[in-house]
Design an enzyme around this catalytic site. Structure first.
Site, PDB file in Angstrom:
ATOM      1  N   LYS A 175       1.157 109.317 -10.799  1.00 35.00           N
ATOM      2  CA  LYS A 175      -0.248 109.250 -11.515  1.00 35.00           C
ATOM      3  C   LYS A 175      -1.064 109.560 -10.162  1.00 35.00           C
ATOM      4  CE  LYS A 175      -3.667 107.336 -12.255  1.00 35.00           C
ATOM      5  NZ  LYS A 175      -4.907 108.363 -12.017  1.00 35.00           N
ATOM      6  N   GLU A 250      -1.364 100.643   0.305  1.00 33.30           N
ATOM      7  CA  GLU A 250      -1.813 101.226   1.435  1.00 33.30           C
ATOM      8  C   GLU A 250      -3.492 101.556   0.942  1.00 33.30           C
ATOM      9  OE1 GLU A 250      -1.558 101.626   4.476  1.00 33.30           O
ATOM     10  OE2 GLU A 250       0.733 101.358   4.533  1.00 33.30           O
ATOM     11  N   CYS A 284      -8.689 107.297   5.286  1.00 33.80           N
ATOM     12  CA  CYS A 284      -8.656 105.817   5.245  1.00 33.80           C
ATOM     13  C   CYS A 284      -8.586 105.574   6.814  1.00 33.80           C
ATOM     14  CB  CYS A 284      -7.433 105.294   4.728  1.00 33.80           C
ATOM     15  SG  CYS A 284      -6.059 106.391   5.201  1.00 33.80           S
ATOM     16  N   GLU A 385     -16.165  98.970   4.089  1.00 33.15           N
ATOM     17  CA  GLU A 385     -15.466 100.447   4.236  1.00 33.15           C
ATOM     18  C   GLU A 385     -16.746 101.393   3.193  1.00 33.15           C
ATOM     19  OE1 GLU A 385     -12.263 101.795   1.681  1.00 33.15           O
ATOM     20  OE2 GLU A 385     -11.660 102.649   3.542  1.00 33.15           O
TER      21      GLU A 385
HETATM   22  P1  NAP Z   1      -8.836 103.805  -5.909  1.00 31.12           P
HETATM   23  O1  NAP Z   1      -9.986 103.893  -6.803  1.00 31.12           O
HETATM   24  O2  NAP Z   1      -8.150 102.646  -6.035  1.00 31.12           O
HETATM   25  O3  NAP Z   1      -7.855 105.004  -6.698  1.00 31.12           O
HETATM   26  C1  NAP Z   1      -6.622 105.219  -6.372  1.00 31.12           C
HETATM   27  C2  NAP Z   1      -5.486 105.289  -7.367  1.00 31.12           C
HETATM   28  O4  NAP Z   1      -5.403 104.219  -8.303  1.00 31.12           O
HETATM   29  C3  NAP Z   1      -6.096 106.496  -8.368  1.00 31.12           C
HETATM   30  O5  NAP Z   1      -4.920 107.277  -8.795  1.00 31.12           O
HETATM   31  C4  NAP Z   1      -6.921 105.759  -9.559  1.00 31.12           C
HETATM   32  O6  NAP Z   1      -6.720 106.572 -10.827  1.00 31.12           O
HETATM   33  C5  NAP Z   1      -5.896 104.596  -9.756  1.00 31.12           C
HETATM   34  N1  NAP Z   1      -6.459 103.399 -10.398  1.00 31.12           N
HETATM   35  C6  NAP Z   1      -7.736 103.020 -10.534  1.00 31.12           C
HETATM   36  N2  NAP Z   1      -7.710 102.171 -11.184  1.00 31.12           N
HETATM   37  C7  NAP Z   1      -6.315 101.523 -11.467  1.00 31.12           C
HETATM   38  C8  NAP Z   1      -5.867 100.227 -12.078  1.00 31.12           C
HETATM   39  N3  NAP Z   1      -6.611  99.582 -12.942  1.00 31.12           N
HETATM   40  N4  NAP Z   1      -4.394 100.463 -12.210  1.00 31.12           N
HETATM   41  C9  NAP Z   1      -3.579 101.336 -11.555  1.00 31.12           C
HETATM   42  N5  NAP Z   1      -4.316 102.444 -11.144  1.00 31.12           N
HETATM   43  C10 NAP Z   1      -5.411 102.586 -10.874  1.00 31.12           C
HETATM   44  O7  NAP Z   1      -9.079 104.553  -4.692  1.00 31.12           O
HETATM   45  P2  NAP Z   1      -9.541 106.149  -4.280  1.00 31.12           P
HETATM   46  O8  NAP Z   1     -11.218 106.046  -4.586  1.00 31.12           O
HETATM   47  O9  NAP Z   1      -8.831 106.913  -5.124  1.00 31.12           O
HETATM   48  O10 NAP Z   1      -9.320 106.317  -2.822  1.00 31.12           O
HETATM   49  C11 NAP Z   1     -10.320 105.709  -1.900  1.00 31.12           C
HETATM   50  C12 NAP Z   1      -9.613 104.519  -1.234  1.00 31.12           C
HETATM   51  O11 NAP Z   1      -8.190 104.749  -0.904  1.00 31.12           O
HETATM   52  C13 NAP Z   1     -10.351 104.093   0.025  1.00 31.12           C
HETATM   53  O12 NAP Z   1     -10.501 102.744   0.008  1.00 31.12           O
HETATM   54  C14 NAP Z   1      -9.347 104.349   1.176  1.00 31.12           C
HETATM   55  O13 NAP Z   1      -9.451 103.778   2.210  1.00 31.12           O
HETATM   56  C15 NAP Z   1      -8.145 104.334   0.585  1.00 31.12           C
HETATM   57  N6  NAP Z   1      -6.822 105.101   1.131  1.00 31.12           N
HETATM   58  C16 NAP Z   1      -6.169 104.431   1.717  1.00 31.12           C
HETATM   59  C17 NAP Z   1      -5.108 105.169   2.500  1.00 31.12           C
HETATM   60  C18 NAP Z   1      -3.890 104.463   3.431  1.00 31.12           C
HETATM   61  O14 NAP Z   1      -3.039 104.995   3.648  1.00 31.12           O
HETATM   62  N7  NAP Z   1      -4.365 103.263   3.971  1.00 31.12           N
HETATM   63  C19 NAP Z   1      -5.038 106.609   2.500  1.00 31.12           C
HETATM   64  C20 NAP Z   1      -6.041 107.191   1.552  1.00 31.12           C
HETATM   65  C21 NAP Z   1      -7.048 106.364   0.875  1.00 31.12           C
HETATM   66  P3  NAP Z   1      -8.056 106.975 -11.142  1.00 31.12           P
HETATM   67  O15 NAP Z   1      -8.343 108.234 -10.119  1.00 31.12           O
HETATM   68  O16 NAP Z   1      -7.951 107.624 -12.668  1.00 31.12           O
HETATM   69  O17 NAP Z   1      -9.345 106.221 -11.055  1.00 31.12           O
END
Ligand code: NAP
Length: 485
Positions: A175, A250, A284, A385
């Site tokens: 997903k 992650e 990230c 962040e």
């Molecule tokens: P996010 O809002 O947590 O979303 C990540 C994924 O989770 C998306 O596919 C999202 O779907 C899904 N999701 C949202 N709510 C959910 C729930 N309740 N249950 C299951 N899945 C759910 O993060 P983002 O805004 O896409 O990405 C930014 C964040 O990612 C930042 O904090 C960044 O630091 C982190 N990041 C970390 C790494 C690493 O390797 N450490 C790498 C890249 C990014 P939807 O899009 O449909 O909401």
């Protein structure tokens, strides 16, 4: 009229049950809809998990090198389309075209790397203390794996989860993030065209908030690999822990670059500009804190601000652009909110700080690259962040003070140091609380063939990428075999 993209379940491209879709909007030109994607429901996720469960035993029964061949084939297909896939990514995520193409190339390299793992998948042969007993370990796939991915690396992250999962013999349900689902679609399309058997890979789009439970609670799912925010990751962990299935998280970072007084200041300014502003700071591993020894603060700041002011912000498909837009209105609001908080808390704005308006900028979510000085460790800009092009500069009295400042956050993803003092560099490597450590290089820009992951609240579970990635996607079986006359 923009194209409508389907889910991929049981080897078929199909609409979701409700037939509802959502738009994927270009953040640099919000008049452009990149495509419409399926607004799936729990029933669609269940169908995908059931398809994966049914397909997995036959997929696992194929010799691993043959599974690897599908990845090699998919890599070839992706390579033949690299320019188009780069453009797709710039349109949906906003990063510049060279950044997008480099990411697609990275996804291709990942498919090739893990294609090769089909012929390795090393395990142990360990001597027995008994006569005529031969002992060894085997790697076995787990079954069905759910992959949940973010928007900021919409091709590389899905690739670095799918490829090891598949080559190990698991079936996958992915997903992708709703803000950038097209790049993962392109990977699944290539796997389909490469002939991966129906059901081994399944792709479902829709809101994570509404699909989350269905994704992690289907009984066939044996592991979840998630990349995204701490908030979502930690909530997923609680749900998955009840089922005692494997999870890998992650999440966020607040990555520091320490600059010591012996540093090459041009190198330091390059490292900071690259780490903080490339990909609009939406990595990230982006650097969001510069921790600078007082002795070189003034000359470094001069070089840093001069380089930052030269960055060209704009639509990433245009040549010569260094920095694209924020990914959407909500991320831009977050960036602006943190800029306001930093000012209120007493940090000094020395560069940027404004939304860009006029000409092409009115159609997108463009922000100036922003630098704050006079930041102290308790300020929110030093602790939380932002995930945008906002750099907080802190000063340190000496090396120990710099290290203390670097470690005084809850995150521990990546960290870098700029110095020519080998002793200090080694002390930094030993004492910094980060999973990814770079020296005279930006905090971001890691390579696919090395393990990836953080410490503290940035990460949980086994490492991704490189030779350790298969550990998450396989289970060890131990064999004691006695041979007789
Ligand atoms: P996010 O809002 O947590 O979303 C990540 C994924 O989770 C998306 O596919 C999202 O779907 C899904 N999701 C949202 N709510 C959910 C729930 N309740 N249950 C299951 N899945 C759910 O993060 P983002 O805004 O896409 O990405 C930014 C964040 O990612 C930042 O904090 C960044 O630091 C982190 N990041 C970390 C790494 C690493 O390797 N450490 C790498 C890249 C990014 P939807 O899009 O449909 O909401």
């Amino acid at each position: 009229m923009s194209h409508t993209f389907c889910n991929y379940v049981r080897g078929q491209w199909a609409e979701c049950q409700s037939k509802k879709t959502f738009p994927n909007i270009n953040p640099a030109d919000t008049d452009e809809i990149v495509g419409h994607f399926q607004a799936s429901s729990a029933e669609d996720v269940q169908a995908a998990c059931a398809a994966a469960a049914q397909a997995q035993p036959a997929w696992a029964a194929l010799p691993a090198p043959r599974r690897g061949e599908f990845l090699f084939k998919a890599a070839e297909i992706l390579e033949s389309r690299l320019p188009q896939l780069g453009e797709d990514m710039t349109r949906e995520e906003g990063k510049t075209l060279p950044e997008a193409k480099a990411e697609v190339k990275r996804a291709i390299n990942i498919f090739r790397y893990f294609g090769g793992e089909g012929a390795r998948q090393f395990s142990y042969q360990i001597p027995s203390e008994r006569e005529n007993v031969f002992c060894y370990t085997l790697r076995k796939p787990l079954g069905v794996i759910v992959l949940i991915t973010p928007w900021n690396f919409p091709s590389a992250i899905p690739a670095w989860k799918m490829a090891p999962a598949l080559v190990a013999g698991n079936a996958v349900v992915i997903k992708p993030a709703s803000l950038a689902p097209l790049s993962a679609y392109r990977l699944v399309e290539a796997l389909h065209e490469a002939g991966v058997p129906a059901g081994a890979i399944n792709y479902v789009t829709g809101s994570g908030g509404s699909l989350g439970n269905a994704l992690v609670e289907h009984p066939a799912v044996r592991a979840v690999s998630f990349t995204g925010s701490c908030e979502v990751g930690n909530a997923l962990y609680d749900r998955v822990a009840r089922r005692r299935i494997r999870i890998q998280l992650e999440m966020g970072g607040k990555n520091p670059t320490i600059v010591l007084k012996d540093a090459d200041l041009d190198c330091a300014a390059d490292v900071l500009v690259n780490g903080a502003f490339f990909s609009t700071g939406q990595k990230c591993t982006a650097c969001s804190r510069a921790i600078v020894e007082k002795a070189i603060y003034e000359p470094l700041l001069e070089k840093l601000t001069a380089k930052t002011r030269k960055l060209k912000v704009g639509y990433g498909l245009e040549p010569g652009i260094d920095m694209g837009p924020a990914v959407d209105a909500s991320q831009l609001d977050t960036d602006l909110k943190y800029i306001a908080i930093a000012k209120q808390e007493g940090a000094q704005l020395v560069c940027g700080g404004n939304r860009l308006t006029g000409r092409v900028f009115d159609k997108g979510y463009f922000l100036e690259p922003t630098i704050f000085t006079g930041v102290t460790p308790e300020m929110r800009i030093a602790q939380e962040e932002v995930f945008g092009p906002v750099l907080a500069v802190l000063t340190a009295n000496d090396f120990d003070d710099a290290l203390r400042l670097a470690n005084c956050v809850r995150f521990g993803l990546s960290a870098s140091i700029v110095s020519r003092d080998l002793t200090r560099v080694h002390q930094f490597i030993n004492r910094i609380e980060a999973g990814l450590i770079t020296v005279n290089l930006p905090t971001a820009g890691v390579e696919y063939q090395l393990p990836f992951g953080g410490t503290k609240e940035s990460s949980f579970g086994m490492r991704e990428q490189g030779p350790l990635a298969l550990d998450f996607y396989t289970e060890t079986r131990t064999v004691y075999l006695k041979y007789t006359q």
